[in-house]
Design a protein around this motif. Sequence first.
Motif, mmCIF file in Angstrom:
data_model
loop_
_atom_site.group_PDB
_atom_site.id
_atom_site.type_symbol
_atom_site.label_atom_id
_atom_site.label_comp_id
_atom_site.label_asym_id
_atom_site.label_seq_id
_atom_site.Cartn_x
_atom_site.Cartn_y
_atom_site.Cartn_z
ATOM 1 N N ALA A 1 28.440 -18.204 19.512
ATOM 2 C CA ALA A 1 27.944 -18.898 18.766
ATOM 3 C C ALA A 1 28.463 -19.761 18.707
ATOM 4 O O ALA A 1 28.954 -21.431 19.632
ATOM 5 N N ARG A 2 30.442 -19.486 19.562
ATOM 6 C CA ARG A 2 31.573 -20.008 19.977
ATOM 7 C C ARG A 2 31.191 -20.561 21.369
ATOM 8 O O ARG A 2 32.129 -21.735 21.852
ATOM 9 N N SER A 3 30.230 -20.131 22.099
ATOM 10 C CA SER A 3 29.992 -20.988 23.441
ATOM 11 C C SER A 3 29.330 -21.735 23.803
ATOM 12 O O SER A 3 29.310 -22.655 24.787
ATOM 13 N N GLY A 4 28.862 -21.950 22.929
ATOM 14 C CA GLY A 4 27.370 -23.164 22.970
ATOM 15 C C GLY A 4 26.044 -22.424 23.035
ATOM 16 O O GLY A 4 25.654 -23.573 23.094
ATOM 17 N N LEU A 5 25.901 -21.570 23.342
ATOM 18 C CA LEU A 5 24.467 -20.520 23.042
ATOM 19 C C LEU A 5 24.133 -20.507 22.648
ATOM 20 O O LEU A 5 24.969 -20.607 21.382
ATOM 21 N N ASN A 6 22.336 -20.635 22.566
ATOM 22 C CA ASN A 6 21.663 -20.842 21.504
ATOM 23 C C ASN A 6 21.398 -19.894 20.211
ATOM 24 O O ASN A 6 21.066 -19.001 20.988
ATOM 25 N N VAL A 7 21.536 -19.898 19.365
ATOM 26 C CA VAL A 7 21.187 -18.197 18.925
ATOM 27 C C VAL A 7 19.487 -18.360 17.750
ATOM 28 O O VAL A 7 20.145 -19.854 17.479
ATOM 29 N N ILE A 8 19.636 -17.689 18.631
ATOM 30 C CA ILE A 8 17.782 -17.791 18.160
ATOM 31 C C ILE A 8 17.443 -17.027 16.815
ATOM 32 O O ILE A 8 16.763 -16.992 15.921
ATOM 33 N N THR A 9 18.370 -15.542 17.136
ATOM 34 C CA THR A 9 18.400 -14.503 15.279
ATOM 35 C C THR A 9 19.075 -14.003 15.683
ATOM 36 O O THR A 9 19.650 -13.376 15.936
ATOM 37 N N LYS A 10 19.433 -13.331 14.175
ATOM 38 C CA LYS A 10 21.071 -13.576 14.241
ATOM 39 C C LYS A 10 20.420 -12.314 12.214
ATOM 40 O O LYS A 10 20.200 -13.659 11.881
ATOM 41 N N PHE A 11 20.596 -10.993 12.817
ATOM 42 C CA PHE A 11 21.007 -10.567 11.516
ATOM 43 C C PHE A 11 22.424 -10.535 10.406
ATOM 44 O O PHE A 11 23.023 -9.786 11.832
ATOM 45 N N ASN A 12 22.187 -10.648 8.871
ATOM 46 C CA ASN A 12 24.002 -9.976 8.664
ATOM 47 C C ASN A 12 23.676 -8.374 8.546
ATOM 48 O O ASN A 12 22.270 -7.672 8.655
ATOM 49 N N HIS A 13 25.011 -7.544 7.932
ATOM 50 C CA HIS A 13 24.478 -6.481 7.622
ATOM 51 C C HIS A 13 24.173 -6.737 5.708
ATOM 52 O O HIS A 13 24.762 -7.663 5.307
ATOM 53 N N SER A 14 23.664 -5.340 5.120
ATOM 54 C CA SER A 14 23.610 -6.023 3.982
ATOM 55 C C SER A 14 24.728 -5.606 3.037
ATOM 56 O O SER A 14 24.846 -6.338 2.150
ATOM 57 N N LYS A 15 25.573 -4.700 3.753
ATOM 58 C CA LYS A 15 27.202 -5.154 2.972
ATOM 59 C C LYS A 15 28.133 -5.428 4.252
ATOM 60 O O LYS A 15 27.895 -5.433 5.578
#
Length: 167
Positions: free
Chosen positions: A22-36
């Motif tokens: 994300a900091r490099s400028g690549l495109n994030v297509i799909t990302k999930f966070n943890h439930s906790k």
Amino acid sequence: VETEGIGGGVCQVSTTMYNAVARSGLNVITKFNHSKAVPYAKEGLDCAVSDGYKDFIFANPFTKPVYIETKAKDGTLLCTIDGPAKEKPYTIDLVPEKVRDLPAANDISYTSDLAPGEVKMIQKQVNGSIYNTYAVYSMGGKELRRVFVARSRYVPVDGKVLVGKKK
């Protein structure tokens, strides 16, 4: 772009890689966070993966290839992404902002197995939260723009307490 982290498991790798990507400028297509919340990343900056239903997917928007190197040494994970710097003269930082807390409840049960008034914690109460994460683009120390990246929701964990009652 380099990102370091200490922790364990596959999600530590995906979290470290997500922050570098994300900091490099690549495109994030799909990302999930943890439930906790996890101990190795701030809320809003984690990336969960799970075989078959939670994938971390990203793409290269640049005209030239990028090189991604991930190393683990002495309990530290490092992800470095090298690419076309001329196409990215700005820096990107990820900024999570708490939207709100999600309060947890406390479930209190009374038992004669404990002395009257004695309290035994079975499960610690932990509030949940919702975060919005933004990519902040800057050049020469001046913010150019702020773009919404993701919303992360961390579920509350209700506390469980036993209290001794008169026999």
